[in-house]
Design a protein around this motif. Structure first.
Motif, PDB file in Angstrom:
ATOM      1  N   GLU A   1       0.832  -1.206   0.000  1.00 29.26           N
ATOM      2  CA  GLU A   1       0.000   0.000   0.000  1.00 29.26           C
ATOM      3  C   GLU A   1       0.865   1.254   0.000  1.00 29.26           C
ATOM      4  O   GLU A   1       0.548   2.248  -0.667  1.00 29.26           O
ATOM      5  CB  GLU A   1      -0.932  -0.016   1.204  1.00 29.26           C
ATOM      6  CG  GLU A   1      -2.046   1.010   1.158  1.00 29.26           C
ATOM      7  CD  GLU A   1      -3.102   0.711   0.116  1.00 29.26           C
ATOM      8  OE1 GLU A   1      -4.046   1.506  -0.005  1.00 29.26           O
ATOM      9  OE2 GLU A   1      -2.998  -0.311  -0.605  1.00 29.26           O
ATOM     10  N   LYS A  40       3.758   1.612  -1.348  1.00 32.02           N
ATOM     11  CA  LYS A  40       4.277   1.793  -2.705  1.00 32.02           C
ATOM     12  C   LYS A  40       3.206   2.394  -3.616  1.00 32.02           C
ATOM     13  O   LYS A  40       3.478   3.290  -4.428  1.00 32.02           O
ATOM     14  CB  LYS A  40       4.769   0.455  -3.268  1.00 32.02           C
ATOM     15  CG  LYS A  40       5.346   0.566  -4.674  1.00 32.02           C
ATOM     16  CD  LYS A  40       6.025  -0.719  -5.104  1.00 32.02           C
ATOM     17  CE  LYS A  40       6.464  -0.677  -6.560  1.00 32.02           C
ATOM     18  NZ  LYS A  40       7.232   0.535  -6.907  1.00 32.02           N
ATOM     19  N   LEU A  41       1.961   1.910  -3.470  1.00 30.75           N
ATOM     20  CA  LEU A  41       0.862   2.480  -4.245  1.00 30.75           C
ATOM     21  C   LEU A  41       0.671   3.958  -3.938  1.00 30.75           C
ATOM     22  O   LEU A  41       0.460   4.780  -4.838  1.00 30.75           O
ATOM     23  CB  LEU A  41      -0.436   1.724  -3.959  1.00 30.75           C
ATOM     24  CG  LEU A  41      -0.708   0.423  -4.712  1.00 30.75           C
ATOM     25  CD1 LEU A  41      -2.029  -0.165  -4.260  1.00 30.75           C
ATOM     26  CD2 LEU A  41      -0.711   0.655  -6.218  1.00 30.75           C
ATOM     27  N   LYS A  42       0.745   4.287  -2.663  1.00 32.61           N
ATOM     28  CA  LYS A  42       0.567   5.687  -2.260  1.00 32.61           C
ATOM     29  C   LYS A  42       1.642   6.571  -2.881  1.00 32.61           C
ATOM     30  O   LYS A  42       1.369   7.688  -3.340  1.00 32.61           O
ATOM     31  CB  LYS A  42       0.588   5.810  -0.738  1.00 32.61           C
ATOM     32  CG  LYS A  42      -0.638   5.244  -0.055  1.00 32.61           C
ATOM     33  CD  LYS A  42      -0.507   5.336   1.456  1.00 32.61           C
ATOM     34  CE  LYS A  42      -1.702   4.704   2.157  1.00 32.61           C
ATOM     35  NZ  LYS A  42      -1.574   4.741   3.615  1.00 32.61           N
ATOM     36  N   LEU A  97       1.087   5.780  -7.202  1.00 33.45           N
ATOM     37  CA  LEU A  97      -0.149   5.760  -7.976  1.00 33.45           C
ATOM     38  C   LEU A  97      -1.351   6.460  -7.364  1.00 33.45           C
ATOM     39  O   LEU A  97      -2.297   6.785  -8.083  1.00 33.45           O
ATOM     40  CB  LEU A  97      -0.524   4.303  -8.296  1.00 33.45           C
ATOM     41  CG  LEU A  97       0.384   3.579  -9.294  1.00 33.45           C
ATOM     42  CD1 LEU A  97      -0.083   2.149  -9.489  1.00 33.45           C
ATOM     43  CD2 LEU A  97       0.408   4.304 -10.630  1.00 33.45           C
ATOM     44  N   TYR A  98      -1.394   6.657  -6.044  1.00 32.69           N
ATOM     45  CA  TYR A  98      -2.602   7.245  -5.460  1.00 32.69           C
ATOM     46  C   TYR A  98      -2.984   8.577  -6.104  1.00 32.69           C
ATOM     47  O   TYR A  98      -4.155   8.790  -6.446  1.00 32.69           O
ATOM     48  CB  TYR A  98      -2.448   7.385  -3.944  1.00 32.69           C
ATOM     49  CG  TYR A  98      -3.098   6.270  -3.152  1.00 32.69           C
ATOM     50  CD1 TYR A  98      -4.027   6.536  -2.156  1.00 32.69           C
ATOM     51  CD2 TYR A  98      -2.793   4.936  -3.424  1.00 32.69           C
ATOM     52  CE1 TYR A  98      -4.620   5.515  -1.431  1.00 32.69           C
ATOM     53  CE2 TYR A  98      -3.376   3.915  -2.709  1.00 32.69           C
ATOM     54  CZ  TYR A  98      -4.296   4.201  -1.716  1.00 32.69           C
ATOM     55  OH  TYR A  98      -4.883   3.192  -1.002  1.00 32.69           O
TER      56      TYR A  98
END
Length: 539
Positions: free
Chosen positions: A223, A225-227, A230-231
């Motif tokens: 999560e 890494k996503l933040k 990509l967030y």
């Protein structure tokens, strides 16, 4: 009757829409108060706490887009359950002290407009009175639950639950349970309680054309890494897609593809799970019956593979589709179709054996069978889209209630306001994208439009804004035309059309053109000095 409390803005409801409105009204430096019927924040997730209740949107899209919030919050599942949603609202409150401006246990009974002073007078059931220049209705699309009239309902001697009014303490272990309905909430309850009950009887009117959810746990590392990567992209992308997710409807027409291309595309979207097979598939599924039939045939094959019994196959995934595929928001399931193969589960088709009467020890169907029950669950849905608004006695410039106005059909301008009701807005309600979209995506877009409108009025010395009747009629006709051009009306008893409530006008209650098209209509009106509205200058 208490002395009135005066505010710039009154908000009804403390879910996603109400909290977003509150936090952003504060930023304008205006006085604001939220009136909430429940005892806490969370809106629909304060009430939807039945076994198995969870969202149908992936976690990055089921939260506020404010970086101050998402940077420090991580869900544990891709599709969070009601407990995590309530925990999220507690987190938001801890960050911004939301509750200091919320009055709980406050059911709004009436809201009356005074054209002489350009103010709303809002009264709660316990007699408290509030006045405000602006009224924001954040009651959501499913705040008024519905129980059909059944003969003998008061005679039942067991426990009775509605999915939207679930008790804090309950016990299904070794009980005989009956559940009426097979909608989204029913699916979640059925999956959850079937392993624990002595026997479960499900009373089905319409098979649920549900999709696999593909649930998974979320690691904090993944999560983060996503933040990081990509967030921000997710939150920008959601306003560019039909339903406010990071994927979109394929504009390609099914006849323009080869059978092999279609099959591979269907397989890919099926394996991804969630709504990919719905609002990430071909656009003409909603417009063309032959294309829709092909999607249904694929769905039917996939589901029948999970049901060994031929009779159950026909009940749950019939050869003839009960309605065009996807013209109801699909439910998401984890093991729903396997449940019916359990020896302690019975599926009753009420089209063949109608519910005739509720009796003290259970329920009698028209074939003479008495289904003995200890617990009766009503998963019978809601007076969707309009019920939260029409349950309030709202009266505008002409003194007529909005319930009276909408008795012969909803009319709105831009799916957020109505003629003769100045300075009154709603979010995620009639003739907005609502159930055809991800909730927070649609909510934030509409909420921001309303915030900017209020800011514009205040800065330019306008005391009120109200839709012009002609503009309202044109917009409502546009919604009707979009609905008529597609397959929506072919679903009987659909809450999209209002036909699940006896006596309710059957019409397209949602804007079916997608979020980008809806946003353009709203933003074009605002950019053109709020075209379609009458603005009144302050004295």
């Amino acid at each position: 009757m208490s002395e009135p409390h005066d505010y710039d803005v009154l908000i009804v409801g403390a879910g996603f829409a109400g909290v977003h409105q509150l936090l952003n009204i504060r930023k304008l430096g205006l006085t604001v108060k939220v009136l909430e019927i429940g005892e806490d924040l969370a809106g629909t997730w304060l009430w939807n706490r039945y076994p198995g209740a969870r969202v149908d949107s992936p976690s990055p899209f089921y939260q506020f887009s404010d970086p101050e919030l998402w940077q420090d919050w991580t869900y544990t599942e891709k599709y969070p359950d009601w407990r995590e949603i309530q925990a999220y609202f507690r987190y938001v409150n801890d960050k911004f002290d939301v509750k200091r401006d919320v009055v709980f246990h406050s059911r709004v009974a009436s809201a009356h407009w005074n054209d002489l002073v350009d103010r709303w007078t809002v009264t709660t059931e316990d007699g408290r009175v509030f006045r405000a220049q602006f009224l924001s209705l954040c009651t959501g699309i499913g705040s008024k639950h519905h129980i059909p009239i059944f003969k003998g309902i008061d005679t039942f001697q067991g426990d009775v639950y509605h999915s939207a009014r679930w008790p804090e303490k309950y016990d299904f272990k070794d009980k005989r349970a009956g559940i009426i309905g097979t909608g989204a909430t029913a699916i979640q309850i059925i999956q959850e309680i079937a392993p624990h009950v002595a026997h479960l009887t499900v009373f089905q009117r319409t098979p649920n054309l549900a999709l696999p959810i593909r649930q998974q746990s979320i690691s904090a590392e993944a999560e983060e890494k996503l933040k990081k990567d990509l967030y921000p992209v997710f939150f920008r992308r959601r306003g560019q897609t039909f339903s406010g997710f990071d994927y979109d409807i394929d504009p390609k027409s099914i006849p323009d593809t080869t059978p092999e291309e279609r099959l591979l595309a269907f397989e890919e979207k099926w394996e991804k799970g969630g709504f990919h097979f719905w609002v990430g598939s071909y656009a003409d599924l909603f417009m063309n019956q032959e294309a829709n039939d092909e999607a249904y045939a694929f769905w039917r094959k996939k589901v029948r593979e999970r049901i060994p019994d031929p009779e159950l196959q026909e009940k749950l995934a019939p050869m003839q589709a009960p309605h065009p595929w996807g013209v109801r928001r699909p439910s998401l399931e984890q093991r729903y179709f396997e449940v019916y193969s359990q020896p302690n589960v019975t599926l009753v088709d009420v089209n063949k054996a109608a519910i005739e009467e509720i009796v003290p020890n259970g329920l009698r169907t028209s074939d003479g069978t008495v289904h003995e029950l200890d617990i009766l669950v009503f998963a019978t849905g809601f007076d969707m889209i309009t019920g939260g608004i029409t349950s309030i006695d709202i009266r505008g410039q002409d003194g007529l209630s909005i319930k009276e106005k909408w008795a012969n059909g909803v009319k709105s301008y831009l799916g957020l306001a109505s003629a003769t009701y100045p300075n009154m807005f709603w979010i995620y309600g009639p003739q907005s994208p609502a159930g055809l979209s991800n909730g927070p995506s649609s909510i934030e877009m509409t909420s921001e439009w309303i915030i900017n409108c209020i800011k514009y009025l205040k800065e330019n010395n306008f005391s009120s804004i109200v839709p012009i009747e002609e503009a309202q009629l044109a917009y409502s006709e546009h919604v009707d035309q979009l609905g008529a051009a597609a397959l929506w009306s072919k679903a009987k008893n659909s809450w999209y059309m209002g036909s699940n409530i006896e006596g309710k006008k059957v019409q397209m209650l949602q804007f079916p053109g997608g979020l980008p098209a809806y946003a353009k209509l709203c933003n074009d009106a605002a950019t053109n000095s709020y075209d379609g509205f009458h603005l009144k200058c302050s004295i």
